[in-house]
Design a protein around this motif. Sequence first.
Motif, mmCIF file in Angstrom:
data_model
loop_
_atom_site.group_PDB
_atom_site.id
_atom_site.type_symbol
_atom_site.label_atom_id
_atom_site.label_comp_id
_atom_site.label_asym_id
_atom_site.label_seq_id
_atom_site.Cartn_x
_atom_site.Cartn_y
_atom_site.Cartn_z
ATOM 1 N N ILE A 21 0.882 -1.167 0.000
ATOM 2 C CA ILE A 21 0.000 0.000 0.000
ATOM 3 C C ILE A 21 0.916 1.211 0.000
ATOM 4 O O ILE A 21 1.687 1.399 0.956
ATOM 5 N N PRO A 22 0.887 2.014 -1.047
ATOM 6 C CA PRO A 22 1.687 3.241 -1.004
ATOM 7 C C PRO A 22 1.313 4.050 0.238
ATOM 8 O O PRO A 22 0.143 4.112 0.633
ATOM 9 N N VAL A 23 2.307 4.638 0.853
ATOM 10 C CA VAL A 23 2.115 5.318 2.134
ATOM 11 C C VAL A 23 1.008 6.376 2.046
ATOM 12 O O VAL A 23 0.137 6.448 2.914
ATOM 13 N N GLU A 24 1.020 7.173 1.008
ATOM 14 C CA GLU A 24 -0.001 8.223 0.893
ATOM 15 C C GLU A 24 -1.390 7.640 0.616
ATOM 16 O O GLU A 24 -2.388 8.186 1.067
ATOM 17 N N SER A 25 -1.446 6.523 -0.105
ATOM 18 C CA SER A 25 -2.724 5.859 -0.330
ATOM 19 C C SER A 25 -3.284 5.323 0.991
ATOM 20 O O SER A 25 -4.482 5.424 1.255
#
Length: 142
Positions: A21-25
């Motif tokens: 999971i991309p951090v910002e997502s």
Amino acid sequence: MKKIVLLAVVLIFYSCTTYTIPVESFKAQFSKFDTIQKRERVISNPLTYGNLKYMTNNILMINVIDKNNNPLTIRNSPSLEMRITKKNGKKNVFYFDTVTLENDTLKGSQSRFLPNLKKEIPFDHIFKIEIQEGGKKYSYEN
């Protein structure tokens, strides 16, 4: 006998699909939920005849990315584990259904059997987030 052991090891590693999971997502997805409205859940305890009771987040589904960079949506479950890699290279593992994001701090439980074994990580210290079905035989009772 060696073939059976080798086959078992291959199946264990093959069946443990890891998603990122991309951090910002992650932050965007968690900011949609009211972390104050946690819910008490009961899960079956595969090690004893009793059940375990604990507070969970109210997330049903989470958007992830598979190893081929394809977006997927997976269901939250009591056996879903989350591995956080911090910018300093250290890693922490949480049970995903216990994780909350409060005031830019990720909070979660690292053990089902030791309820006080909780950890907090400032969100800006996080480099990478991975999720994996842990393969444990936990299931929600309620």
